[in-house]
Write an enzyme that holds these catalytic residues in place. Structure first.
Site, PDB file in Angstrom:
ATOM      1  N   ASN A   8       0.862  -1.185   0.000  1.00  0.00           N
ATOM      2  CA  ASN A   8       0.000   0.000   0.000  1.00  0.00           C
ATOM      3  C   ASN A   8       0.895   1.231   0.000  1.00  0.00           C
ATOM      4  OD1 ASN A   8      -1.880   1.978   0.430  1.00  0.00           O
ATOM      5  ND2 ASN A   8      -2.504   1.277   2.471  1.00  0.00           N
ATOM      6  N   TRP A   9       0.960   1.880  -1.154  1.00  0.00           N
ATOM      7  CA  TRP A   9       1.855   3.042  -1.273  1.00  0.00           C
ATOM      8  C   TRP A   9       1.192   4.332  -0.784  1.00  0.00           C
ATOM      9  CZ3 TRP A   9       4.150   1.797  -6.830  1.00  0.00           C
ATOM     10  CH2 TRP A   9       4.974   0.668  -6.729  1.00  0.00           C
ATOM     11  N   LYS A  10      -0.067   4.230  -0.415  1.00  0.00           N
ATOM     12  CA  LYS A  10      -0.813   5.387   0.109  1.00  0.00           C
ATOM     13  C   LYS A  10      -0.631   6.595  -0.815  1.00  0.00           C
ATOM     14  CE  LYS A  10      -0.340   3.351   4.619  1.00  0.00           C
ATOM     15  NZ  LYS A  10      -0.568   3.470   6.040  1.00  0.00           N
ATOM     16  N   HIS A  92      -9.973   0.660   4.467  1.00  0.00           N
ATOM     17  CA  HIS A  92      -8.735   0.916   5.214  1.00  0.00           C
ATOM     18  C   HIS A  92      -9.056   1.890   6.356  1.00  0.00           C
ATOM     19  CE1 HIS A  92      -4.733   2.336   6.217  1.00  0.00           C
ATOM     20  NE2 HIS A  92      -4.259   1.255   5.619  1.00  0.00           N
ATOM     21  N   GLU A  94      -7.562   4.383   7.439  1.00  0.00           N
ATOM     22  CA  GLU A  94      -7.363   5.803   7.102  1.00  0.00           C
ATOM     23  C   GLU A  94      -8.585   6.349   6.365  1.00  0.00           C
ATOM     24  OE1 GLU A  94      -3.521   5.393   5.238  1.00  0.00           O
ATOM     25  OE2 GLU A  94      -2.642   4.947   7.195  1.00  0.00           O
ATOM     26  N   GLU A 164      -5.982  -5.320  10.538  1.00  0.00           N
ATOM     27  CA  GLU A 164      -5.058  -4.200  10.710  1.00  0.00           C
ATOM     28  C   GLU A 164      -5.442  -3.404  11.951  1.00  0.00           C
ATOM     29  OE1 GLU A 164      -2.820  -2.989   7.020  1.00  0.00           O
ATOM     30  OE2 GLU A 164      -4.619  -1.773   7.069  1.00  0.00           O
ATOM     31  N   GLY A 170       1.570   2.376  10.845  1.00  0.00           N
ATOM     32  CA  GLY A 170       2.469   3.521  10.782  1.00  0.00           C
ATOM     33  C   GLY A 170       3.097   3.887  12.115  1.00  0.00           C
ATOM     34  N   SER A 210       2.699  -1.943  10.572  1.00  0.00           N
ATOM     35  CA  SER A 210       4.131  -1.921  10.913  1.00  0.00           C
ATOM     36  C   SER A 210       4.850  -3.240  10.597  1.00  0.00           C
ATOM     37  CB  SER A 210       4.337  -1.517  12.374  1.00  0.00           C
ATOM     38  OG  SER A 210       3.899  -0.184  12.570  1.00  0.00           O
ATOM     39  N   GLY A 231       2.624  -1.058   4.418  1.00  0.00           N
ATOM     40  CA  GLY A 231       2.677   0.337   4.004  1.00  0.00           C
ATOM     41  C   GLY A 231       4.112   0.776   3.817  1.00  0.00           C
TER      42      GLY A 231
HETATM   43  P1  PGA Z   1       2.330   0.426   7.716  1.00  0.00           P
HETATM   44  O1  PGA Z   1       0.911   0.617   6.971  1.00  0.00           O
HETATM   45  O2  PGA Z   1       2.923  -0.856   7.189  1.00  0.00           O
HETATM   46  O3  PGA Z   1       3.118   1.629   7.317  1.00  0.00           O
HETATM   47  O4  PGA Z   1       2.056   0.353   9.165  1.00  0.00           O
HETATM   48  C1  PGA Z   1       0.054  -0.483   6.827  1.00  0.00           C
HETATM   49  C2  PGA Z   1      -1.240  -0.031   6.220  1.00  0.00           C
HETATM   50  O5  PGA Z   1      -1.611   1.133   6.306  1.00  0.00           O
HETATM   51  O6  PGA Z   1      -1.953  -0.833   5.637  1.00  0.00           O
END
Ligand code: PGA
Length: 249
Positions: A8-10, A92, A94, A164, A170, A210, A231
């Site tokens: 996931n490159w966001k 997700h 977010e 998640e 993050g 993470s 991520g």
């Molecule tokens: P992260 O993000 O690996 O940076 O914790 C994971 C995600 O948002 O799916």
């Protein structure tokens, strides 16, 4: 079955960085691993072009809840398929937290994706507060019931659900693999309660939050965890290479 990595490159990479990273992906050793990369909408075409002929699949980070409509700024799941996407991340945290996505919107998105055979990667998981109150299972149950309702959906391909925990995303503090196993068991059991009577499906539970080269092996070794949603450790070729190497250890 090979482990699945969803990258996931966001909204983290500028155009030039995406082009460079997509170019470098081709040189990675993906033996024994399925990889889905999820760039932002604006980078999908360029990444697809760079990945022509590779086994890497393309995913989007979200989609609209309808195929067509007066939905300014939204992206149709049918158009994602036309652009070459096989997968889409839905729900997700977010999106739930920063864009106000509700369980009802997520349910509609799931159906819109399935209707055009775009494979959803549904994210579920509790916040830090909910975790402290011991509500992990209750939250997962609510999110799965919200997403699947009376299970009026048809799964023609394996169903992917990512556990998640919001507090792990993050933060640099991944969940403990035992918690991921418990969550995976709870997801399997809840889904069976919701869909088991009307549907046969092949469930793949991922862990996300993470994940990096230091912990990926422990998650893949954990019972019931079929892969990882990654991520930050997927957003540079060096970190991705380290992740792949650690998976093979
Ligand atoms: P992260 O993000 O690996 O940076 O914790 C994971 C995600 O948002 O799916």
């Amino acid at each position: 079955m090979q482990p699945l990595i969803v990258a996931n490159w966001k909204m983290q990479l500028a155009d030039g960085d995406v082009r460079a990273l997509a170019e470098e992906l081709r040189a990675l050793d993906l033996h024994g691993v399925d990889l889905v990369v999820c760039p932002s909408f604006t980078a999908l075409v360029v990444v697809r072009e760079k990945l022509v002929g590779s086994a890497i699949a393309l995913g989007a980070q979200d989609c609209a809840w309808e195929e067509r409509g007066a939905l300014t700024g939204a992206v149709s799941p049918a158009d994602l398929v036309a652009l070459g996407c096989s997968h889409v991340i839905i729900g997700h945290s977010e999106r739930r937290q920063q864009f106000g996505e509700t369980d009802a919107m997520i349910a509609q998105k799931l159906r819109a994706a399935l209707a055009v055979e775009l494979r959803p990667i549904l994210c579920v998981g509790e916040t830090a507060e909910e975790w402290k109150r011991g509500q992990r299972e209750a939250v997962i149950t609510r999110q799965l019931q919200g997403a699947f309702g009376a299970c009026d959906v048809t799964f023609t391909k394996p169903l992917i659900i990512a556990y998640e925990p919001v507090w792990a995303i993050g933060s640099g503090h991944a969940a403990n693999p035992t918690d991921a196993v418990n969550a995976a068991q709870h997801i399997a059991k809840t889904l069976l309660d919701i869909c088991g009577r009307t549907q046969r499906y092949d469930l793949r539970v991922l862990y996300g939050g993470s994940v990096d080269a230091t912990n990926v092996r422990a998650f893949l070794d954990a019972d019931g965890i079929a892969g990882v949603l990654v991520g930050s450790a997927s957003q540079s070729v060096g970190r991705l290479r380290d992740l792949l190497a650690a998976m093979r250890e």
